[in-house]
Design a protein around this motif. Structure first.
Motif, PDB file in Angstrom:
ATOM      1  N   PHE A 149     183.395  32.189  57.530  1.00 22.13           N
ATOM      2  CA  PHE A 149     183.305  31.286  56.384  1.00 22.13           C
ATOM      3  C   PHE A 149     182.094  31.659  55.540  1.00 22.13           C
ATOM      4  O   PHE A 149     181.070  32.104  56.050  1.00 22.13           O
ATOM      5  CB  PHE A 149     183.198  29.832  56.860  1.00 22.13           C
ATOM      6  N   ASP A 150     182.219  31.473  54.225  1.00 20.58           N
ATOM      7  CA  ASP A 150     181.156  31.779  53.268  1.00 20.58           C
ATOM      8  C   ASP A 150     180.668  30.496  52.603  1.00 20.58           C
ATOM      9  O   ASP A 150     181.280  29.443  52.761  1.00 20.58           O
ATOM     10  CB  ASP A 150     181.681  32.719  52.170  1.00 20.58           C
ATOM     11  N   ASP A 151     179.645  30.632  51.784  1.00 22.74           N
ATOM     12  CA  ASP A 151     179.108  29.497  51.014  1.00 22.74           C
ATOM     13  C   ASP A 151     178.951  28.255  51.888  1.00 22.74           C
ATOM     14  O   ASP A 151     179.363  27.150  51.516  1.00 22.74           O
ATOM     15  CB  ASP A 151     180.005  29.179  49.808  1.00 22.74           C
ATOM     16  N   VAL A 152     178.350  28.446  53.036  1.00 19.72           N
ATOM     17  CA  VAL A 152     178.230  27.367  54.015  1.00 19.72           C
ATOM     18  C   VAL A 152     177.081  26.435  53.654  1.00 19.72           C
ATOM     19  O   VAL A 152     175.984  26.879  53.322  1.00 19.72           O
ATOM     20  CB  VAL A 152     178.024  27.952  55.429  1.00 19.72           C
ATOM     21  N   GLU A 153     177.366  25.144  53.702  1.00 19.08           N
ATOM     22  CA  GLU A 153     176.366  24.087  53.533  1.00 19.08           C
ATOM     23  C   GLU A 153     176.448  23.206  54.767  1.00 19.08           C
ATOM     24  O   GLU A 153     177.545  22.846  55.182  1.00 19.08           O
ATOM     25  CB  GLU A 153     176.712  23.162  52.370  1.00 19.08           C
ATOM     26  N   ALA A 154     175.333  22.826  55.319  1.00 23.22           N
ATOM     27  CA  ALA A 154     175.318  21.887  56.436  1.00 23.22           C
ATOM     28  C   ALA A 154     174.045  21.067  56.342  1.00 23.22           C
ATOM     29  O   ALA A 154     172.952  21.627  56.238  1.00 23.22           O
ATOM     30  CB  ALA A 154     175.387  22.638  57.761  1.00 23.22           C
ATOM     31  N   ARG A 155     174.207  19.763  56.353  1.00 25.57           N
ATOM     32  CA  ARG A 155     173.028  18.911  56.249  1.00 25.57           C
ATOM     33  C   ARG A 155     173.319  17.537  56.831  1.00 25.57           C
ATOM     34  O   ARG A 155     174.480  17.166  57.017  1.00 25.57           O
ATOM     35  CB  ARG A 155     172.570  18.779  54.806  1.00 25.57           C
ATOM     36  N   VAL A 156     172.263  16.826  57.079  1.00 28.11           N
ATOM     37  CA  VAL A 156     172.382  15.451  57.544  1.00 28.11           C
ATOM     38  C   VAL A 156     172.126  14.537  56.353  1.00 28.11           C
ATOM     39  O   VAL A 156     171.125  14.678  55.648  1.00 28.11           O
ATOM     40  CB  VAL A 156     171.385  15.149  58.677  1.00 28.11           C
ATOM     41  N   VAL A 157     173.052  13.629  56.130  1.00 27.33           N
ATOM     42  CA  VAL A 157     172.875  12.601  55.119  1.00 27.33           C
ATOM     43  C   VAL A 157     172.243  11.408  55.834  1.00 27.33           C
ATOM     44  O   VAL A 157     172.830  10.859  56.778  1.00 27.33           O
ATOM     45  CB  VAL A 157     174.229  12.202  54.483  1.00 27.33           C
ATOM     46  N   ALA A 158     171.040  11.048  55.426  1.00 28.35           N
ATOM     47  CA  ALA A 158     170.304   9.990  56.107  1.00 28.35           C
ATOM     48  C   ALA A 158     171.046   8.658  56.029  1.00 28.35           C
ATOM     49  O   ALA A 158     171.690   8.341  55.029  1.00 28.35           O
ATOM     50  CB  ALA A 158     168.915   9.846  55.501  1.00 28.35           C
ATOM     51  N   ASN A 159     170.947   7.908  57.085  1.00 29.68           N
ATOM     52  CA  ASN A 159     171.510   6.563  57.120  1.00 29.68           C
ATOM     53  C   ASN A 159     170.532   5.634  56.412  1.00 29.68           C
ATOM     54  O   ASN A 159     169.330   5.688  56.684  1.00 29.68           O
ATOM     55  CB  ASN A 159     171.701   6.134  58.582  1.00 29.68           C
ATOM     56  N   PRO A 160     171.002   4.789  55.501  1.00 30.77           N
ATOM     57  CA  PRO A 160     170.076   3.897  54.802  1.00 30.77           C
ATOM     58  C   PRO A 160     169.461   2.839  55.728  1.00 30.77           C
ATOM     59  O   PRO A 160     168.446   2.245  55.393  1.00 30.77           O
ATOM     60  CB  PRO A 160     170.937   3.252  53.718  1.00 30.77           C
ATOM     61  N   GLN A 161     170.061   2.644  56.891  1.00 32.68           N
ATOM     62  CA  GLN A 161     169.519   1.685  57.864  1.00 32.68           C
ATOM     63  C   GLN A 161     168.415   2.378  58.667  1.00 32.68           C
ATOM     64  O   GLN A 161     168.663   3.377  59.345  1.00 32.68           O
ATOM     65  CB  GLN A 161     170.620   1.191  58.786  1.00 32.68           C
ATOM     66  N   ALA A 162     167.229   1.890  58.603  1.00 34.23           N
ATOM     67  CA  ALA A 162     166.079   2.501  59.272  1.00 34.23           C
ATOM     68  C   ALA A 162     166.337   2.676  60.768  1.00 34.23           C
ATOM     69  O   ALA A 162     166.811   1.757  61.437  1.00 34.23           O
ATOM     70  CB  ALA A 162     164.833   1.648  59.057  1.00 34.23           C
ATOM     71  N   GLY A 163     166.070   3.884  61.257  1.00 34.09           N
ATOM     72  CA  GLY A 163     166.205   4.174  62.671  1.00 34.09           C
ATOM     73  C   GLY A 163     167.606   4.534  63.133  1.00 34.09           C
ATOM     74  O   GLY A 163     167.789   4.977  64.262  1.00 34.09           O
ATOM     75  N   ALA A 164     168.612   4.366  62.284  1.00 31.15           N
ATOM     76  CA  ALA A 164     169.994   4.682  62.661  1.00 31.15           C
ATOM     77  C   ALA A 164     170.281   6.156  62.388  1.00 31.15           C
ATOM     78  O   ALA A 164     169.727   6.749  61.459  1.00 31.15           O
ATOM     79  CB  ALA A 164     170.976   3.815  61.881  1.00 31.15           C
ATOM     80  N   LEU A 165     171.129   6.738  63.219  1.00 35.53           N
ATOM     81  CA  LEU A 165     171.512   8.139  63.025  1.00 35.53           C
ATOM     82  C   LEU A 165     172.297   8.281  61.730  1.00 35.53           C
ATOM     83  O   LEU A 165     173.057   7.391  61.339  1.00 35.53           O
ATOM     84  CB  LEU A 165     172.340   8.634  64.205  1.00 35.53           C
ATOM     85  N   GLY A 166     172.147   9.430  61.094  1.00 39.08           N
ATOM     86  CA  GLY A 166     172.842   9.709  59.845  1.00 39.08           C
ATOM     87  C   GLY A 166     174.193  10.354  60.071  1.00 39.08           C
ATOM     88  O   GLY A 166     174.726  10.345  61.180  1.00 39.08           O
ATOM     89  N   THR A 167     174.739  10.909  59.018  1.00 38.58           N
ATOM     90  CA  THR A 167     176.021  11.596  59.051  1.00 38.58           C
ATOM     91  C   THR A 167     175.799  13.080  58.809  1.00 38.58           C
ATOM     92  O   THR A 167     175.156  13.463  57.837  1.00 38.58           O
ATOM     93  CB  THR A 167     176.976  11.048  57.968  1.00 38.58           C
ATOM     94  N   LEU A 168     176.310  13.907  59.712  1.00 39.58           N
ATOM     95  CA  LEU A 168     176.251  15.352  59.547  1.00 39.58           C
ATOM     96  C   LEU A 168     177.415  15.763  58.658  1.00 39.58           C
ATOM     97  O   LEU A 168     178.556  15.391  58.925  1.00 39.58           O
ATOM     98  CB  LEU A 168     176.354  16.032  60.912  1.00 39.58           C
ATOM     99  N   LEU A 169     177.154  16.481  57.598  1.00 42.45           N
ATOM    100  CA  LEU A 169     178.177  16.927  56.660  1.00 42.45           C
ATOM    101  C   LEU A 169     178.125  18.447  56.577  1.00 42.45           C
ATOM    102  O   LEU A 169     177.066  19.020  56.290  1.00 42.45           O
ATOM    103  CB  LEU A 169     177.913  16.311  55.278  1.00 42.45           C
ATOM    104  N   VAL A 170     179.254  19.104  56.858  1.00 44.10           N
ATOM    105  CA  VAL A 170     179.310  20.564  56.912  1.00 44.10           C
ATOM    106  C   VAL A 170     180.466  21.030  56.035  1.00 44.10           C
ATOM    107  O   VAL A 170     181.552  20.439  56.044  1.00 44.10           O
ATOM    108  CB  VAL A 170     179.526  21.060  58.363  1.00 44.10           C
ATOM    109  N   ARG A 171     180.229  22.120  55.291  1.00 47.25           N
ATOM    110  CA  ARG A 171     181.257  22.641  54.377  1.00 47.25           C
ATOM    111  C   ARG A 171     181.127  24.153  54.285  1.00 47.25           C
ATOM    112  O   ARG A 171     180.017  24.680  54.219  1.00 47.25           O
ATOM    113  CB  ARG A 171     181.041  22.005  53.005  1.00 47.25           C
ATOM    114  N   GLY A 172     182.259  24.834  54.267  1.00 46.68           N
ATOM    115  CA  GLY A 172     182.288  26.276  54.069  1.00 46.68           C
ATOM    116  C   GLY A 172     183.550  26.681  53.348  1.00 46.68           C
ATOM    117  O   GLY A 172     184.496  25.897  53.241  1.00 46.68           O
ATOM    118  N   ARG A 173     183.598  27.922  52.869  1.00 48.20           N
ATOM    119  CA  ARG A 173     184.779  28.438  52.175  1.00 48.20           C
ATOM    120  C   ARG A 173     185.374  29.591  52.959  1.00 48.20           C
ATOM    121  O   ARG A 173     184.674  30.388  53.561  1.00 48.20           O
ATOM    122  CB  ARG A 173     184.431  28.930  50.772  1.00 48.20           C
ATOM    123  N   GLY A 174     186.693  29.683  52.881  1.00 49.65           N
ATOM    124  CA  GLY A 174     187.419  30.760  53.564  1.00 49.65           C
ATOM    125  C   GLY A 174     187.563  31.976  52.704  1.00 49.65           C
ATOM    126  O   GLY A 174     187.275  31.996  51.549  1.00 49.65           O
TER     127      GLY A 174
END
Length: 192
Positions: free
Chosen positions: A167-192
């Motif tokens: 996969f190319d053009d790969v992005e991967a990051r954690v989107v922070a949870n607005p609730q303090a101390g709570a785990l965020g959402t991992l968001l990953v994207r790539g192109r074929g």
């Protein structure tokens, strides 16, 4: 019942997929995300391991002719499917519960040139990387607990896995949870 593509209200929505004409949802549960895309004119195939979830989703979204639900394991479906998709995505679904070494090559083969593969799941707890066993009553009607594996990696680890599988053009990051101390959402994207 329509919700943004990524279940966490604080994460980005369907725009991460670009403008697909044909999409594959791996692990749609009740199908809200697949329905959201189908209502926008996208032809969507939604594959879930649970026949109970598939039956429920079919009932909820019977009015959408361009949305098809299939009861199957993700890798088995990808092995049998001959069509390609402009977008393959998983919102807290099958990518989280399937060995990426098995799943990613199969997704790559079913992804149209330049297509998008995107997925999200909960941010992993520190030190809980790789295949992690989790137990619970995951399927309706189960009286006993079922232990399943859930693959958790850091954003950098997921990015490396995608790159190793072509996969190319790969992005991967954690989107922070607005609730303090709570785990965020991992968001990953790539192109074929």
């Amino acid at each position: 019942m329509d919700r943004p593509l990524w279940e966490a209200d604080h994460a980005r929505g369907a725009e991460v997929l670009g403008a697909p004409t044909r999409a594959l949802d791996l692990g749609p549960a009740e199908g809200e995300n697949a329905a959201f895309l189908a209502r926008g004119g996208v032809e969507v195939v939604a594959v879930d391991f649970s026949p109970v979830q598939v039956a429920r989703a079919r009932g909820f979204w019977a009015d959408l002719a361009n949305l098809r639900f299939v009861a199957a394991e993700a890798c088995a479906f990808l092995d049998q499917e001959v069509r390609t998709f402009d977008a393959v995505y998983s919102t807290w679904g099958a990518v989280w519960f399937t060995d990426p070494e098995e799943l990613f090559p199969r997704v790559r083969r079913r992804l149209a040139p330049g297509g998008v593969f995107a997925f999200s799941h909960r941010e992993p707890a520190v030190g809980a990387y790789g295949a992690q066993p989790m137990g619970g009553r995951w399927l309706e009607g189960r009286e006993e607990e079922l232990t399943v594996l859930r693959w958790q990696h850091t954003a950098a680890q997921w990015a490396d896995l995608l790159k190793r599988h072509g996969f190319d053009d790969v992005e991967a990051r954690v989107v922070a949870n607005p609730q303090a101390g709570a785990l965020g959402t991992l968001l990953v994207r790539g192109r074929g």
